[in-house]
Design a protein around this motif. Structure first.
Motif, short mmCIF file in Angstrom:
data_model
loop_
_atom_site.label_atom_id
_atom_site.label_comp_id
_atom_site.label_asym_id
_atom_site.label_seq_id
_atom_site.Cartn_x
_atom_site.Cartn_y
_atom_site.Cartn_z
N GLU A 75 0.82 -1.20 0.00
CA GLU A 75 0.00 0.00 0.00
C GLU A 75 0.86 1.26 0.00
O GLU A 75 0.58 2.23 -0.70
CB GLU A 75 -0.87 -0.04 1.26
CG GLU A 75 -1.80 1.13 1.41
CD GLU A 75 -2.73 0.86 2.60
OE1 GLU A 75 -3.38 -0.21 2.60
OE2 GLU A 75 -2.77 1.68 3.53
N PHE A 118 -9.29 6.99 3.78
CA PHE A 118 -9.49 5.57 4.11
C PHE A 118 -8.73 5.23 5.38
O PHE A 118 -7.86 5.98 5.83
CB PHE A 118 -9.02 4.67 2.97
CG PHE A 118 -7.53 4.60 2.83
CD1 PHE A 118 -6.81 3.57 3.42
CD2 PHE A 118 -6.83 5.56 2.09
CE1 PHE A 118 -5.43 3.52 3.31
CE2 PHE A 118 -5.46 5.50 1.97
CZ PHE A 118 -4.75 4.48 2.58
N ASN A 158 -6.52 2.04 7.30
CA ASN A 158 -5.96 0.70 7.22
C ASN A 158 -5.83 0.21 8.64
O ASN A 158 -4.82 0.38 9.31
CB ASN A 158 -4.60 0.72 6.53
CG ASN A 158 -4.02 -0.69 6.40
OD1 ASN A 158 -4.66 -1.66 6.83
ND2 ASN A 158 -2.83 -0.80 5.86
N SER A 191 -7.67 -3.88 7.11
CA SER A 191 -8.89 -3.51 6.39
C SER A 191 -8.69 -3.20 4.91
O SER A 191 -9.62 -3.27 4.14
CB SER A 191 -9.57 -2.33 7.10
OG SER A 191 -8.72 -1.21 7.09
N THR A 192 -7.47 -2.85 4.50
CA THR A 192 -7.29 -2.56 3.07
C THR A 192 -6.64 -3.70 2.31
O THR A 192 -6.24 -3.54 1.16
CB THR A 192 -6.43 -1.29 2.87
OG1 THR A 192 -5.19 -1.47 3.55
CG2 THR A 192 -7.13 -0.05 3.37
N GLU A 210 -11.60 3.23 1.07
CA GLU A 210 -11.03 1.97 1.52
C GLU A 210 -11.15 0.92 0.43
O GLU A 210 -10.24 0.13 0.20
CB GLU A 210 -11.80 1.52 2.76
CG GLU A 210 -10.95 0.80 3.78
CD GLU A 210 -11.55 0.97 5.16
OE1 GLU A 210 -11.52 2.11 5.65
OE2 GLU A 210 -12.06 -0.01 5.71
N ASP A 211 -12.27 0.93 -0.24
CA ASP A 211 -12.51 -0.06 -1.29
C ASP A 211 -11.51 0.09 -2.43
O ASP A 211 -10.95 -0.88 -2.92
CB ASP A 211 -13.94 0.08 -1.80
CG ASP A 211 -14.24 -0.98 -2.85
OD1 ASP A 211 -14.13 -2.18 -2.51
OD2 ASP A 211 -14.54 -0.60 -4.00
N VAL A 239 -8.50 1.47 -2.35
CA VAL A 239 -7.15 1.10 -1.92
C VAL A 239 -7.04 -0.42 -1.85
O VAL A 239 -6.03 -1.01 -2.24
CB VAL A 239 -6.82 1.75 -0.56
CG1 VAL A 239 -5.50 1.23 -0.02
CG2 VAL A 239 -6.77 3.27 -0.69
N ARG A 240 -8.09 -1.06 -1.34
CA ARG A 240 -8.11 -2.52 -1.27
C ARG A 240 -7.94 -3.12 -2.67
O ARG A 240 -7.18 -4.06 -2.87
CB ARG A 240 -9.44 -2.96 -0.67
CG ARG A 240 -9.40 -4.27 0.04
CD ARG A 240 -10.75 -4.59 0.63
NE ARG A 240 -11.03 -3.85 1.86
CZ ARG A 240 -12.26 -3.62 2.34
NH1 ARG A 240 -13.33 -4.06 1.68
NH2 ARG A 240 -12.44 -2.97 3.45
N ASN A 292 -4.35 -2.62 -3.82
CA ASN A 292 -3.48 -3.60 -3.16
C ASN A 292 -3.62 -4.97 -3.79
O ASN A 292 -2.65 -5.70 -3.98
CB ASN A 292 -3.81 -3.70 -1.67
CG ASN A 292 -3.30 -2.49 -0.90
OD1 ASN A 292 -2.40 -1.80 -1.37
ND2 ASN A 292 -3.88 -2.24 0.26
#
Lengths: 511, 257
Positions: free
Chosen positions: A252, A339, A341, A422-423, A474-475, A477-478, A481
């Motif tokens: 990340e 976001f 993490n 979370s990410t 967050e979504d 970044v997830r 990743n």
């Protein structure tokens, strides 16, 4: 990303990394020789110093290379070339010292006496007789050190010195084994080359052939100069006004550093990145102004930098951290990226639906029948104590895993839920449900952009970065990743994706 | 030329003495041989002359000047020094070995080159075939000749020799002893030589100094020692060479008869 593209991308980085690596290695080796040979002469003459000096060198040798590098950063209060150089010199002393002492003391006493008897001074005896006779052993020590230095220099990436280790650290973090291989192969190649070059120099010297000697020396200097040329051709002017963006050692962070670099470069500000640095090293570097900008997380700063144990509500925590950093370090927290993490409890979506679990609160009823998995440190952290006590969680079993294995374990049903990040892209891959935390037991880990005091004074920079604040979900970044960690995409591709997400979001809110 | 006055050496602060109250005079152009067994103090006595060993007490005078007042490095460059064969520098060619002292003294290249040629001739080595060889490529006798050449390089008036023929086979040894004696007389060198071999001492010396347990027990010419040794230890040392000589004479008479 296909193989050729990936290889091309890595090879493009090679000249710069190699040049830095060669400069670091050569400086460390020369400095180490310059320190160790006189020291060896001294302890050969003053026997009582032999034990303490050699013991010191041995102790330096037993300290793991990475720890020695981190210690040098703490001792010298700066990051980059200088602490890396210091650590490498300390680390490489033993073979040179030990071999020089062994070689010099091994010279036949009667030959030394003959030299003295001829009327040589101590210095003449040393340089005309003892050193030439000890040379093969002394040079063997130097060659051993040279190989060690080339290898250990790859560890200087986390303290902010560019080296071939950049390939290895970023490759390991972004699951790019080709990058790791490129780093290892070039380091190994450099080690072999350097070793053979020293050997050649020794042989040509021994052959007493002036032409050969000169030819070898010139060839070596030319090779060295060619290796360093990427450093020499760099424009010093751009260096002065450019800013340095740092990143910690996980995917990340690599992606965010790219995102920041692209965003800032768009405003015409040159950017360099220093990736793969240790978390505290990175903060120190920002505080001392060695780097200008990086992304950290409120929960991390709260616990590690402010040393606070209790958990405060997100907004208060953010404000307090921001004030504290400015007051104590002159560091500016310019805002959140949008976001978190954080640690989050997650379980397979299907299972959650079956059991009717949507929040952590719903878990407590089922806890006695559930097994939980986590990374090695979670159960020792205040987050877990807070969760357990606030929600009254008593699971049937608590297990620890390597972070990458933990996701597979919950997917395969070895455990029923895990403490995920979370990410992490694997939440998407395994279709895990992240359980809500209605009581706010888990501290916020908002991603925040930190600027050094001098960087914060540049309005163009602050304005450019302002365009990112609040726009990274967050979504998104997830997903980014996941692209790197699981789909084998490059960091650059993931950064492209995030930037397009930001642009789309902006468009949506604009009238 | 060389005078030792009441010289003693102790390595343990005066409990025991390696050399005790030695008085000795070496005359110009004389070849004086110090004889004794290991531990008799003969080598220590020799090394005190060029200050490789510092005396605990007493005075040593070389060329009219006390050595303790001379710079040791200077002193050693004026005095030739020969050890057993191992004293050559193994990483230098024969020529470089011989040129060591002239180079230390800062002679110019041309001068050194000429001197080396002369020395090769003097010690009986062919410059052409030996100049560029390393000591390891030479025989024991050749190495010792190089050792002489090195010691003689800067034209010293005095030469100190520690068991110079000790490591040679008997045939080579005899020849070299004879040649060295001729050279010494030709150059009028003042020589102090140490050996444990009484036969060698009798054959080359002008005078012999017999040492036992750190002290001089007798100084005499070879013929005096053979015919009228005063000290019982000196008499005992010459008994064996004398018996060998008698035996040889008897043998040659027997075959002649």
């Amino acid at each position: 990303m296909n193989f050729e593209e990936n290889l091309g991308e890595q090879l493009q980085l090679l000249p710069d990394y190699l040049a830095h690596h060669m400069l670091l290695t050569a400086s460390a080796l020369l400095l180490s020789i310059a320190v160790c040979l006189p020291l060896a002469f001294l302890v050969v003459r003053v026997r009582s110093l032999q034990w303490p000096v050699l013991s010191f060198a041995s102790v330096m040798q037993t300290v793991p290379g990475i720890a020695l590098l981190a210690l040098m950063v703490a001792v010298l209060g700066q990051i980059g070339f200088v602490p890396a150089l210091g650590a490498l010199v300390l680390y490489s002393m033993l073979p040179i010292l030990r071999n020089a002492v062994t070689g010099l003391t091994g010279v036949d006493a009667s030959i030394v006496e003959a030299a003295t008897g001829c009327g040589m001074t101590r210095g003449q005896t040393l340089f005309r007789v003892q050193l030439p006779l000890a040379a093969p052993v002394v040079i063997a020590g130097i060659r051993t050190s040279a190989v060690w230095i080339v290898g250990t220099a790859t560890l200087s990436t986390p303290v902010g010195a560019t080296s071939l280790g950049n390939f290895i650290f970023s490759g390991l973090q972004t699951q790019n084994s080709l990058a790791v291989i490129v780093g290892c192969v070039s380091a190994a190649g450099l080690a072999i080359l350097l070793d053979q070059a020293i050997r050649l120099l020794e042989l040509s010297w021994r052959a007493r052939n002036r032409v050969l000697r000169t030819a070898v020396a010139v060839a070596m200097l030319a090779g060295f100069g060619a290796g360093l040329s990427p450093l020499l051709s760099r424009q010093p002017a751009s260096e002065a006004s450019s800013i340095v963006v740092g990143a910690k050692t996980f995917t990340e962070q690599y992606i965010l550093a790219q995102v920041i670099k692209r965003t800032v470069e768009r405003e015409g500000i040159p950017v360099r990145t220093r990736t793969g640095m240790g978390s505290t090293v990175l903060f120190e570097a920002l505080a001392s102004g060695s780097i200008d900008c990086y992304v950290d997380y409120t929960g991390t700063l709260w616990a590690n930098i402010l040393k606070r144990g209790e958990i405060a509500p997100g907004r208060e925590m953010l404000q307090e951290i921001s004030d504290w950093l400015t007051e104590h370090y002159g560091i500016h927290l310019i805002g959140t990226l949008g976001f978190e993490n954080t640690y989050a409890l997650a379980m397979p979506r299907q299972r959650a639906v079956e059991l009717g679990i949507a929040t952590i609160g719903d878990l407590s009823r089922h806890a006695p029948e559930l097994r939980m998995g986590s990374d090695y440190e979670f159960y020792g952290r205040p987050e877990w104590a807070g969760l357990r006590d606030r929600y009254g969680l008593a699971f049937r079993e608590l297990r620890s895993f390597d972070p990458t294995l933990m996701y597979a374990a919950v997917h395969e049903g070895e455990v029923d839920l895990i403490s995920a990040y979370s990410t992490d892209g694997r939440i998407l891959l395994y279709d895990l449900q992240v359980l809500a935390d209605p009581l706010g037991a888990l501290p916020p880990y908002d991603a925040v952009v930190l600027l050094s005091g001098s960087a914060a004074r540049r309005s163009d920079l602050v304005q450019a970065l302002g365009g990112l604040l609040g726009f990274l979900s967050e979504d998104a970044v997830r997903r980014a990743n996941k692209m790197v960690d699981l789909d084998g995409a490059s960091v650059a591709k993931a950064a492209d994706f995030l930037l397009s997400e930001v642009a789309a979001k902006k468009k949506a809110i604009e009238p | 030329m060389i005078r030792l006055r009441n010289v003693s050496k102790s390595y343990d602060g005066g409990l025991t003495f390696a050399v005790r109250e030695v008085d000795l005079e070496v005359r110009p152009a004389e070849l004086l041989v110090i004889v004794g067994e290991s531990g008799s103090g003969k080598t220590t006595t020799l090394k005190m002359i060029n200050r490789l060993v510092e005396p605990t007490s007493g005075m040593i005078v070389v060329d009219g000047k006390s050595v303790s007042e001379s710079d040791p490095v200077d002193l050693r460059r004026r005095i030739g020094y020969v050890l057993q064969e191992v004293g050559l520098f193994p990483h230098m060619t024969v020529e470089e070995n011989v040129a060591v002292v002239p180079e230390l003294l800062g002679w110019d290249r041309e001068e050194i080159h000429r001197r080396v040629e002369d020395l090769f001739a003097l010690v009986g080595l062919d410059a052409g075939s030996f100049r560029l060889r390393y000591p390891a490529e030479l025989s024991g006798g050749q190495r010792q000749r190089v050792g002489f050449a090195r010691a003689l390089a800067a034209g010293p008036r005095i030469m100190l020799m520690d068991e110079p023929f000790g490591a040679l086979d008997p045939i080579t040894r005899g020849g070299l002893q004879f040649e060295f004696r001729r050279m010494q007389q030709q150059l009028r060198l003042t020589v102090v030589m140490v050996t444990h071999d009484m036969m060698e001492a009798l054959l080359v010396a002008d005078r012999i100094c017999v040492m036992e347990k750190g002290q001089i027990v007798e100084v005499a010419t070879p013929s005096e020692l053979l015919t009228q040794a005063v000290h019982p230890y000196a008499a005992a040392l010459v008994r064996s060479p004398k018996e060998q000589a008698d035996r040889l004479e008897a043998l040659s008479k027997a075959s002649g008869a």
